[in-house]
Design a protein around this motif. Structure first.
Motif, PDB file in Angstrom:
ATOM      1  N   UNK A   4       0.970  -1.170   0.125  1.00  0.00           N
ATOM      2  CA  UNK A   4      -0.035   0.110  -0.062  1.00  0.00           C
ATOM      3  C   UNK A   4       0.965   1.191  -0.054  1.00  0.00           C
ATOM      4  N   UNK A   5       2.061   1.219   0.669  1.00  0.00           N
ATOM      5  CA  UNK A   5       2.906   2.403   0.648  1.00  0.00           C
ATOM      6  C   UNK A   5       3.807   2.523  -0.515  1.00  0.00           C
ATOM      7  N   UNK A  36       8.757   1.276  -9.387  1.00  0.00           N
ATOM      8  CA  UNK A  36       8.324   0.989  -8.118  1.00  0.00           C
ATOM      9  C   UNK A  36       9.380   1.741  -7.231  1.00  0.00           C
ATOM     10  N   UNK A  37       8.914   2.614  -5.974  1.00  0.00           N
ATOM     11  CA  UNK A  37       9.822   3.069  -5.140  1.00  0.00           C
ATOM     12  C   UNK A  37       9.164   2.597  -3.657  1.00  0.00           C
ATOM     13  N   UNK A  38      10.368   2.011  -3.268  1.00  0.00           N
ATOM     14  CA  UNK A  38       9.938   1.478  -1.685  1.00  0.00           C
ATOM     15  C   UNK A  38      11.065   2.023  -0.774  1.00  0.00           C
ATOM     16  N   UNK A  39      10.633   2.511   0.452  1.00  0.00           N
ATOM     17  CA  UNK A  39      11.844   3.007   1.161  1.00  0.00           C
ATOM     18  C   UNK A  39      12.126   2.017   2.542  1.00  0.00           C
ATOM     19  N   UNK A  40      13.367   1.987   2.829  1.00  0.00           N
ATOM     20  CA  UNK A  40      13.706   1.052   3.805  1.00  0.00           C
ATOM     21  C   UNK A  40      13.087  -0.459   3.728  1.00  0.00           C
ATOM     22  N   UNK A  45       6.989  -8.424  -1.461  1.00  0.00           N
ATOM     23  CA  UNK A  45       6.204  -8.942  -2.584  1.00  0.00           C
ATOM     24  C   UNK A  45       5.233  -7.903  -3.282  1.00  0.00           C
ATOM     25  N   UNK A  46       5.479  -7.301  -4.555  1.00  0.00           N
ATOM     26  CA  UNK A  46       4.841  -6.613  -5.060  1.00  0.00           C
ATOM     27  C   UNK A  46       3.915  -7.066  -6.065  1.00  0.00           C
ATOM     28  N   UNK A  47       2.693  -6.769  -6.096  1.00  0.00           N
ATOM     29  CA  UNK A  47       1.547  -7.094  -6.955  1.00  0.00           C
ATOM     30  C   UNK A  47       1.115  -5.864  -7.565  1.00  0.00           C
ATOM     31  N   UNK A  48       0.916  -6.107  -9.028  1.00  0.00           N
ATOM     32  CA  UNK A  48       0.532  -5.121 -10.017  1.00  0.00           C
ATOM     33  C   UNK A  48      -0.577  -5.811 -10.814  1.00  0.00           C
TER      34      UNK A  48
END
Length: 53
Positions: A4-5, A36-40, A45-48
């Motif tokens: 979600x984030x 896709x940008x994710x922090x820390x 698991x990425x769902x698109x």
């Protein structure tokens, strides 16, 4: 959809300024990429879901 984030963005299909960019590569004109940008995050698991228009 998940996580979600995550921050999703559509970008030109070219290397980022911090990525290697050897000469002689296809310039990918007119091609886009989903980033896709994710922090820390060390594991995710990425769902698109892609839906054609």
């Amino acid at each position: 959809m998940s996580p979600k984030d995550a921050c999703f963005a559509v970008m030109d299909a070219k290397p980022l300024p911090t990525s290697p960019n050897p000469s002689g590569q296809n310039p990918n004109k007119g091609i886009r990429k989903l980033a896709v940008n994710l922090k820390d995050v060390t594991s995710v698991r990425v769902i698109v879901v892609l839906t054609p228009h």
